[in-house]
Scaffold this motif. Structure first.
Motif, PDB file in Angstrom:
ATOM      1  N   VAL A  35    -108.994  -2.526  66.786  1.00 34.72           N
ATOM      2  CA  VAL A  35    -109.483  -3.281  68.215  1.00 34.72           C
ATOM      3  C   VAL A  35    -110.835  -2.382  68.473  1.00 34.72           C
ATOM      4  CG1 VAL A  35    -109.187  -4.530  70.169  1.00 34.72           C
ATOM      5  CG2 VAL A  35    -107.534  -4.785  68.490  1.00 34.72           C
ATOM      6  N   MET A  36    -110.235  -0.893  68.895  1.00 27.68           N
ATOM      7  CA  MET A  36    -111.272  -0.124  69.333  1.00 27.68           C
ATOM      8  C   MET A  36    -112.479  -0.006  68.429  1.00 27.68           C
ATOM      9  SD  MET A  36    -108.947   3.139  70.793  1.00 27.68           S
ATOM     10  CE  MET A  36    -107.948   3.408  69.161  1.00 27.68           C
ATOM     11  N   LYS A  37    -112.267   0.040  67.302  1.00 30.93           N
ATOM     12  CA  LYS A  37    -113.448  -0.062  66.176  1.00 30.93           C
ATOM     13  C   LYS A  37    -114.501  -1.038  66.465  1.00 30.93           C
ATOM     14  CE  LYS A  37    -111.405   2.880  62.872  1.00 30.93           C
ATOM     15  NZ  LYS A  37    -110.889   2.889  61.476  1.00 30.93           N
ATOM     16  N   ALA A  38    -113.914  -2.398  67.094  1.00 31.06           N
ATOM     17  CA  ALA A  38    -114.653  -3.399  67.016  1.00 31.06           C
ATOM     18  C   ALA A  38    -115.221  -3.987  68.580  1.00 31.06           C
ATOM     19  CB  ALA A  38    -113.998  -4.922  66.373  1.00 31.06           C
ATOM     20  N   GLU A  39    -114.305  -3.773  69.589  1.00 36.63           N
ATOM     21  CA  GLU A  39    -114.368  -4.224  70.848  1.00 36.63           C
ATOM     22  C   GLU A  39    -115.632  -3.507  71.727  1.00 36.63           C
ATOM     23  OE1 GLU A  39    -113.381  -7.115  72.137  1.00 36.63           O
ATOM     24  OE2 GLU A  39    -111.885  -7.444  70.351  1.00 36.63           O
ATOM     25  N   GLY A  40    -116.161  -4.221  72.840  1.00 31.81           N
ATOM     26  CA  GLY A  40    -117.223  -3.836  73.477  1.00 31.81           C
ATOM     27  C   GLY A  40    -116.696  -2.902  74.692  1.00 31.81           C
ATOM     28  N   VAL A  41    -117.408  -2.518  75.490  1.00 33.31           N
ATOM     29  CA  VAL A  41    -117.031  -1.517  76.741  1.00 33.31           C
ATOM     30  C   VAL A  41    -115.872  -2.173  77.566  1.00 33.31           C
ATOM     31  CG1 VAL A  41    -119.115  -2.079  78.076  1.00 33.31           C
ATOM     32  CG2 VAL A  41    -117.781   0.126  78.467  1.00 33.31           C
ATOM     33  N   ASP A  42    -116.182  -3.375  77.666  1.00 29.32           N
ATOM     34  CA  ASP A  42    -115.028  -4.130  78.817  1.00 29.32           C
ATOM     35  C   ASP A  42    -113.569  -3.832  78.712  1.00 29.32           C
ATOM     36  OD1 ASP A  42    -117.346  -4.718  80.423  1.00 29.32           O
ATOM     37  OD2 ASP A  42    -117.260  -6.849  79.576  1.00 29.32           O
ATOM     38  N   LYS A  43    -113.418  -3.753  77.172  1.00 28.83           N
ATOM     39  CA  LYS A  43    -111.967  -3.817  76.796  1.00 28.83           C
ATOM     40  C   LYS A  43    -111.203  -2.443  77.240  1.00 28.83           C
ATOM     41  CE  LYS A  43    -108.700  -5.725  74.252  1.00 28.83           C
ATOM     42  NZ  LYS A  43    -108.122  -7.095  75.009  1.00 28.83           N
ATOM     43  N   PHE A  44    -112.150  -1.418  77.305  1.00 25.83           N
ATOM     44  CA  PHE A  44    -111.649  -0.128  77.482  1.00 25.83           C
ATOM     45  C   PHE A  44    -111.749   0.560  78.690  1.00 25.83           C
ATOM     46  CE2 PHE A  44    -113.426  -0.660  72.999  1.00 25.83           C
ATOM     47  CZ  PHE A  44    -112.092  -0.933  72.503  1.00 25.83           C
ATOM     48  N   GLN A  45    -112.327  -0.154  79.686  1.00 26.37           N
ATOM     49  CA  GLN A  45    -112.469   0.202  81.321  1.00 26.37           C
ATOM     50  C   GLN A  45    -111.081   0.332  81.732  1.00 26.37           C
ATOM     51  OE1 GLN A  45    -114.989  -2.085  82.837  1.00 26.37           O
ATOM     52  NE2 GLN A  45    -117.078  -1.128  82.186  1.00 26.37           N
ATOM     53  N   ARG A  46    -110.672   1.271  82.449  1.00 26.41           N
ATOM     54  CA  ARG A  46    -109.321   1.489  83.136  1.00 26.41           C
ATOM     55  C   ARG A  46    -109.402   0.828  84.213  1.00 26.41           C
ATOM     56  NH1 ARG A  46    -107.535   7.292  85.784  1.00 26.41           N
ATOM     57  NH2 ARG A  46    -108.184   7.981  83.874  1.00 26.41           N
ATOM     58  N   LYS A  47    -108.172   0.131  84.132  1.00 25.63           N
ATOM     59  CA  LYS A  47    -107.741  -0.927  85.309  1.00 25.63           C
ATOM     60  C   LYS A  47    -107.297  -0.188  86.617  1.00 25.63           C
ATOM     61  CE  LYS A  47    -106.003  -4.501  82.422  1.00 25.63           C
ATOM     62  NZ  LYS A  47    -104.626  -5.413  82.037  1.00 25.63           N
ATOM     63  N   ARG A  48    -108.092  -0.799  87.887  1.00 25.59           N
ATOM     64  CA  ARG A  48    -107.770   0.033  88.989  1.00 25.59           C
ATOM     65  C   ARG A  48    -106.667  -1.170  89.856  1.00 25.59           C
ATOM     66  NH1 ARG A  48    -112.027   2.547  91.256  1.00 25.59           N
ATOM     67  NH2 ARG A  48    -110.591   2.893  93.017  1.00 25.59           N
ATOM     68  N   HIS A  49    -105.593  -0.251  90.428  1.00 25.47           N
ATOM     69  CA  HIS A  49    -104.698  -0.934  91.125  1.00 25.47           C
ATOM     70  C   HIS A  49    -104.898  -0.615  92.637  1.00 25.47           C
ATOM     71  CE1 HIS A  49    -103.071  -1.042  86.970  1.00 25.47           C
ATOM     72  NE2 HIS A  49    -102.548  -2.156  87.184  1.00 25.47           N
ATOM     73  N   CYS A  50    -104.359  -1.592  93.295  1.00 27.06           N
ATOM     74  CA  CYS A  50    -104.329  -1.552  94.728  1.00 27.06           C
ATOM     75  C   CYS A  50    -103.369  -0.188  95.199  1.00 27.06           C
ATOM     76  CB  CYS A  50    -103.675  -2.659  95.583  1.00 27.06           C
ATOM     77  SG  CYS A  50    -103.918  -2.488  97.165  1.00 27.06           S
ATOM     78  N   ASP A  51    -104.022   0.439  96.210  1.00 25.15           N
ATOM     79  CA  ASP A  51    -103.174   1.737  96.614  1.00 25.15           C
ATOM     80  C   ASP A  51    -101.951   1.166  97.462  1.00 25.15           C
ATOM     81  OD1 ASP A  51    -104.779   3.424  95.544  1.00 25.15           O
ATOM     82  OD2 ASP A  51    -106.039   3.713  97.552  1.00 25.15           O
ATOM     83  N   LYS A  52    -101.821   0.133  98.107  1.00 22.54           N
ATOM     84  CA  LYS A  52    -100.897  -0.632  98.929  1.00 22.54           C
ATOM     85  C   LYS A  52     -99.992  -1.503  98.151  1.00 22.54           C
ATOM     86  CE  LYS A  52     -99.933  -2.759 103.220  1.00 22.54           C
ATOM     87  NZ  LYS A  52    -100.814  -3.627 104.474  1.00 22.54           N
ATOM     88  N   HIS A  53    -100.544  -2.062  97.270  1.00 20.46           N
ATOM     89  CA  HIS A  53     -99.690  -3.036  96.449  1.00 20.46           C
ATOM     90  C   HIS A  53     -99.719  -2.381  94.844  1.00 20.46           C
ATOM     91  CE1 HIS A  53    -101.327  -5.266  99.709  1.00 20.46           C
ATOM     92  NE2 HIS A  53     -99.873  -5.746  99.898  1.00 20.46           N
ATOM     93  N   LYS A  54     -98.930  -1.612  94.614  1.00 22.53           N
ATOM     94  CA  LYS A  54     -99.094  -0.764  93.514  1.00 22.53           C
ATOM     95  C   LYS A  54     -99.212  -1.424  92.024  1.00 22.53           C
ATOM     96  CE  LYS A  54     -98.871   2.972  96.004  1.00 22.53           C
ATOM     97  NZ  LYS A  54    -100.094   3.800  95.986  1.00 22.53           N
ATOM     98  N   LYS A  55     -98.663  -2.749  92.053  1.00 17.43           N
ATOM     99  CA  LYS A  55     -98.650  -3.297  90.643  1.00 17.43           C
ATOM    100  C   LYS A  55     -99.813  -4.375  90.562  1.00 17.43           C
ATOM    101  CE  LYS A  55     -93.668  -3.235  89.602  1.00 17.43           C
ATOM    102  NZ  LYS A  55     -92.753  -3.795  89.329  1.00 17.43           N
ATOM    103  N   CYS A  56    -100.475  -4.762  91.749  1.00 14.83           N
ATOM    104  CA  CYS A  56    -101.791  -5.604  91.878  1.00 14.83           C
ATOM    105  C   CYS A  56    -102.939  -5.009  91.372  1.00 14.83           C
ATOM    106  CB  CYS A  56    -101.604  -6.095  93.294  1.00 14.83           C
ATOM    107  SG  CYS A  56    -100.326  -7.155  93.482  1.00 14.83           S
ATOM    108  N   GLU A  57    -103.848  -5.422  90.530  1.00 11.77           N
ATOM    109  CA  GLU A  57    -105.032  -5.105  90.073  1.00 11.77           C
ATOM    110  C   GLU A  57    -106.042  -5.541  91.124  1.00 11.77           C
ATOM    111  OE1 GLU A  57    -108.056  -5.533  86.221  1.00 11.77           O
ATOM    112  OE2 GLU A  57    -105.982  -6.485  86.265  1.00 11.77           O
TER     113      GLU A  57
END
Length: 644
Positions: free
Chosen positions: A62-84
């Motif tokens: 998938v890495m060979k085929a997908e664009g940049v959006d697929k690989f950006q690190r997800k950011r999570h809330c400092d207060k609600h740790k499991k929530c993006e």
């Protein structure tokens, strides 16, 4: 973007796992949450660990085929740790998660959470516009760099030519000196030979006389001592006549020679002065186009006049300060020392310290030629006299009607808020001439400040009150009118964009975000009639003038009271405008009696600078070159005094 680059690299064969560092094999997948490359073994472990089993893992193919959006690190809330983080609160200017919108950022008048994509798109468009601007600026800079490179090449050639010319010039001078030296030595030799010949001739004459006298003496002596009586009678008369003749003869015993010596027609000291004028540098300066700016002068202070050297194309050009000469005379005609210092952009600063007041004459020359207007008449004022007045009552250009707030813009000009004319008028700080003006909204405009981007923030009270931001050209950009603002007067802005506004109705200072949202109230319960504000960010202090309490109060930015100025006797009398000097001293103008006073950073009284004479002083500002400008409400003018 760095995450994407790492993931794409991980799609290439032979890239080691970033967890086991290749111990169990090469990378086969990418964790979008952790932003790491994983081998098959580490991927299996990643899926089993409770904290990471829900992470998004992207396989190698998938890495060979997908664009940049697929690989950006997800950011999570400092207060609600499991929530993006998927939302953006426009009011708070903060990324939030869906859980945050339940309590802390609930949608309503105080919060406005929206989808990140919409806000990001607007920001992308803004960045694209900025990129276009950068491209244009890069082209301008590139062209300028090429011009500078060309000038550097010319500089080298100019140096070589000037060096050869200087060497040839001083060789000719050296040859002239050697020639003159030889001429003087020849004169000495010729004079010596002539005098020697004359003295030798005189010596021969004297020797001849001496020989005759000596022979006669010897003959006379022999006759007298050894001659017989007959012999003495025979030759006595002859000898007597000879001796009497020799003794009666007048012999010229003067040599008529006087000692000669070398004299300095021009002393070495005098020649040394003239020597300074031998040769020099001349640049591509068109003296007729040079500009001179005479700044206000005050007795006892370092005063300056600025010369801008211009070339034939009417562009500022850099020239050596030795090319510029400045001579100044005080009212009695006595020379006053001056100093010329080269600044940037073709500017030369001519400084002096006048010892007396009155009319002085300043002569300025470039390449030994007088610049236009030279000699200049400079009137030196006493310290307690204003050096410049801007405006008089009226509504025309250069006129003022009830000025209140005053500030220095990014170009060093003075911006004055006129309450009755409902406008901001910009004046040249050096000449006092009006440059431009723009209208402002609100019933009673009052305070003004310039932010780090050069934009004007103006407060107004009464109908249509608020805090308005204007562009450098005077275009209204936005208006802040939150519920906390009731009667805004003085305003200042912090480096991070936060604002502090004195509010007469709230009886406090409002610390606001850059868009006008309330952060906290400062001084509630301490202030009675807050008017103007100054902030010392180096100490996190905010200073507020309290008109009716005759005090200036200091708080930290958390709202904790620190100290106050005045309040005892008549030290302060209805204080209004505030300013801070570079040393952190606090400058206060009293509306009650016009005194401008200075207090130390701890509130200790230092001195009274001056008493303003314009009438009803309100706002106050300090220019970068050390002048106080105060808006005089009842005098319908702005006065400028020397501070330091």
């Amino acid at each position: 973007m760095m995450d994407f680059a790492a993931a794409k690299k991980g799609a290439e064969p032979g890239v080691p796992c970033q967890v086991c560092e290749g111990l169990h094999g090469e990378a086969k997948s990418w964790c979008a949450d952790c932003a790491v490359l994983l081998c098959e073994s580490c991927t299996a472990i990643h899926r089993k660990i409770l904290a990471t089993r829900d992470h998004e893992l992207v396989p190698q193919y998938v890495m060979k085929a997908e664009g940049v959006d697929k690989f950006q690190r997800k950011r999570h809330c400092d207060k609600h740790k499991k929530c993006e983080l998927k939302l953006y609160c426009e009011t708070c200017k903060a990324l939030v998660c869906t859980a945050c919108t339940v309590i802390d950022h609930r949608p309503g008048k105080d919060h406005n959470p929206v989808e990140i994509a919409a806000v990001a798109q607007k920001k992308k468009e803004t960045l694209q516009e900025l990129l276009h601007g950068i491209d244009s600026r890069l082209k301008e800079i590139q062209v300028f760099m090429e011009e500078v490179d060309g000038e550097i090449a010319k500089l080298i050639l100019s140096k070589e030519a000037a060096t050869e010319q200087a060497k040839a010039y001083f060789r000719r001078l050296s040859d002239l000196l050697q020639k003159r030296e030889q001429e003087i030595l020849n004169q000495i030799d010729k004079q010596c030979r002539a005098d020697d010949k004359a003295l030798q001739t005189k010596k021969e004459e004297i020797k001849f006389e001496l020989a005759g006298l000596t022979r006669t003496q010897t003959f006379c002596k022999e006759v007298a001592e050894h001659g017989s009586d007959v012999h003495i009678l025979e030759v006595g008369n002859q000898v007597q006549t000879r001796v009497e003749t020799l003794l009666a003869k007048q012999v010229d015993m003067n040599s008529y020679w006087s000692e000669f010596q070398f004299i300095e027609n021009t002393t070495v000291a005098d020649f040394a002065e003239e020597f300074k004028n031998l040769g020099g540098l001349s640049s591509d300066v068109d003296v007729s186009k040079c500009k001179v700016l005479v700044k206000p002068a005050v007795k006892g202070f370092r005063c300056v006049t600025v010369l801008t050297t211009m070339n034939k194309q009417s562009r500022p050009c850099v020239t050596h300060s030795k090319v510029v000469t400045a001579n100044m005379k005080d009212p009695s005609g006595t020379n006053l020392p001056t100093q010329v210092q080269m600044k940037r952009g073709g500017m030369q600063e001519i400084s002096y310290v006048p010892k007396v007041t009155g009319s002085h004459k300043l002569e300025v020359k470039v390449n030994s030629q007088q610049v236009g207007g030279s000699p200049f008449d400079i009137t030196v004022q006493s310290r307690d006299t204003h050096v410049l007045t801007m405006g008089q009552k009226g509504s025309g250009v250069g006129e003022l009607y009830s000025p209140v707030g005053v500030a220095v813009d990014k170009d060093g000009n003075i911006a004055v808020v006129e309450q009755r004319n409902k406008r901001v008028q910009i004046f040249d700080a050096d000449t006092g001439h009006s440059l431009r003006s723009f209208p402002v909204e609100g019933e009673y405009p009052c305070g003004i400040v310039v932010d780090s981007d050069g934009r004007f923030l103006v407060t107004s009270w009464g109908e249509h009150y608020g805090v308005r931001r204007y562009s450098k050209a005077g275009k209204l950009l936005n208006t802040s009118k939150s519920d906390c603002i009731k009667h805004p007067l003085g305003i200042t802005v912090l480096m991070d964009g936060r604002m502090a506004v004195a509010d007469l109705v709230q009886k406090s200072c409002l610390l606001l975000t850059h868009d006008g949202s309330l952060i906290r109230e400062i001084g509630k319960g301490h202030l009675r009639t807050p008017y103007f504000i100054a902030v010392d960010e180096s100490r996190d202090l905010i200073l507020v003038s309290d008109y009716s309490a005759n005090k200036v109060l200091a708080f930290d930015l958390e709202g904790v009271f620190k100290f106050n100025l005045g309040g005892q006797g008549d030290c302060l009398k209805h204080p209004l405008g505030l300013a801070l000097d570079p040393a952190g001293n606090i400058i206060v103008v009293n509306n009650g009696d016009g005194r401008v006073q200075v207090f130390g950073p701890d509130g200790t009284f230092i001195r009274t600078v001056v008493t303003m004479k314009g009438g009803g002083p309100f706002g106050l500002t300090l220019t970068p070159d050390g002048y106080i400008t105060g808006a005089c409400y009842t005098g319908h003018c702005a006065e400028v005094y020397r501070y330091n």
